[in-house]
Design an enzyme around this catalytic site. Structure first.
Site, PDB file in Angstrom:
ATOM      1  CD  GLN A 220      -7.290 -33.246 -48.490  1.00  0.00           C
ATOM      2  OE1 GLN A 220      -8.382 -33.323 -49.035  1.00  0.00           O
ATOM      3  NE2 GLN A 220      -7.159 -32.832 -47.245  1.00  0.00           N
TER       4      GLN A 220
ATOM      5  CG  ASP B  49     -11.879 -27.651 -51.093  1.00  0.00           C
ATOM      6  OD1 ASP B  49     -12.487 -28.150 -50.125  1.00  0.00           O
ATOM      7  OD2 ASP B  49     -10.915 -28.192 -51.655  1.00  0.00           O
TER       8      ASP B  49
ATOM      9  CE  LYS C 169     -11.885 -33.758 -47.876  1.00  0.00           C
ATOM     10  NZ  LYS C 169     -10.888 -32.718 -48.199  1.00  0.00           N
TER      11      LYS C 169
HETATM   12  N1  GUN Z   1      -6.964 -29.760 -46.111  1.00  0.00           N
HETATM   13  C1  GUN Z   1      -7.531 -29.571 -44.899  1.00  0.00           C
HETATM   14  N2  GUN Z   1      -8.831 -29.240 -45.033  1.00  0.00           N
HETATM   15  C2  GUN Z   1      -9.087 -29.218 -46.351  1.00  0.00           C
HETATM   16  C3  GUN Z   1     -10.261 -28.957 -47.115  1.00  0.00           C
HETATM   17  O1  GUN Z   1     -11.348 -28.647 -46.604  1.00  0.00           O
HETATM   18  N3  GUN Z   1     -10.108 -29.063 -48.467  1.00  0.00           N
HETATM   19  C4  GUN Z   1      -8.934 -29.375 -49.059  1.00  0.00           C
HETATM   20  N4  GUN Z   1      -8.894 -29.420 -50.369  1.00  0.00           N
HETATM   21  N5  GUN Z   1      -7.829 -29.617 -48.372  1.00  0.00           N
HETATM   22  C5  GUN Z   1      -7.915 -29.548 -47.025  1.00  0.00           C
END
Ligand code: GUN
Length: 283
Positions: A97, A120, A53
């Site tokens: 996350q 998100d 990311k």
């Molecule tokens: N953990 C698994 N997928 C995601 C996501 O799309 N965003 C976040 N913040 N954590 C995750």
């Protein structure tokens, strides 16, 4: 043999288009769009996701702020980190996350993120807006899936769509988005009794259950569009929720793993960050 929906290529195009918009934003407002990422602990999969990311954020010309908190952080420490980013005007988006270490209250942490920085699309306010069909931030993975469906050029209005999985992050928002595309939507999950038969009726299958090769050839209708959200780490490497080798001969379109939905999720995170920055200007 089905057409392969190439998530890697599609996400590259989205990122390259975004690069131009991000640069124009910086020229116009004399500041960089900024995404803050918080990772608590040492979950190996999360570490890889966060690294990717951050790399992608910088690729499109945004600034990334990364915060790595130790596994044994207290609720207070994690909340304080989010609170300071929430109050910082230079921060356009905040991503915590998931999953957080088990001793932490995930919802209480997410609740501190202001809805306008929720890149998100996880917060109740944003999920509520999606449910009502109002403009909002859409969770990255289902948002990416809609872009993949659109890339086929097919018209999904009136088609049967089956979502396998009912998570807050993927299954539920995916069902809402398919409904917005005028699909007839069925959500299947671990307690569904006749999942095979339901799946076999689907013109569109979105598999998001986290079980390797769960969707087998006998569950798929000839010519269906099959989207595989699964990323399962097995001893044979990364495997999706769909038995790709068998299903590819039945489906009309299919997404691979890796190189399918995964890269799209990251591209949509950046798109969401850009949209959050733009909205901030326009309020
Ligand atoms: N953990 C698994 N997928 C995601 C996501 O799309 N965003 C976040 N913040 N954590 C995750």
């Amino acid at each position: 043999m089905a057409n392969i929906i190439d998530g890697k290529a599609l996400s590259q195009k989205i990122k390259d288009d975004l690069k131009v918009k991000v640069d124009a934003f910086e020229q116009k407002y004399n500041r960089k769009i900024t995404l803050a990422v918080i990772l608590v602990g040492e979950n190996p999969a999360s570490q890889v996701y966060v690294k990717n990311k951050i790399k992608a954020t910088e690729y499109v010309g945004m600034k990334s702020l990364a915060f790595y908190l130790p596994e044994n952080s207290t609720q207070q420490e994690v909340e304080d980190a989010v609170r300071s980013l929430a109050a910082d005007d230079a921060v356009d988006g905040i991503l915590v996350q998931l999953p957080l270490p088990k001793h932490l209250n995930e919802n209480a942490v997410l609740d501190i993120i202001p809805a306008e920085k929720d890149v998100d699309g996880f917060l109740a306010e944003n999920v509520g807006k999606l449910t009502l069909g109002l403009p909002t931030t859409i969770a990255c993975t289902p948002f990416g899936v809609t872009k993949m469906l659109e890339s086929t050029g097919l018209n999904f209005s009136g088609k049967n769509a089956v979502v396998i999985g009912r998570s807050n992050i993927v299954g539920k928002p995916m069902a809402l988005l398919l409904l917005q595309m005028n699909c007839t939507v069925t959500v299947c999950h671990s307690k569904t009794t006749n999942l095979k038969e339901i799946c076999k009726q689907a013109d569109v299958v979105v598999a998001a259950i986290g079980r390797p090769k769960f969707v087998t050839a006998d569950m798929v209708k000839e010519g269906a569009v099959v989207i595989d959200v699964g990323i399962n780490r097995t001893e044979n490497g990364l495997v999706g929720d769909v038995d790709f080798d068998a299903v590819k001969d039945i489906a009309s379109y299919i997404t691979p793993v890796p190189g399918g939905v995964g890269p799209m999720t990251i591209a949509m995170l950046l798109e969401n960050t850009y949209l959050c920055a733009e909205r901030k200007i326009n309020v």
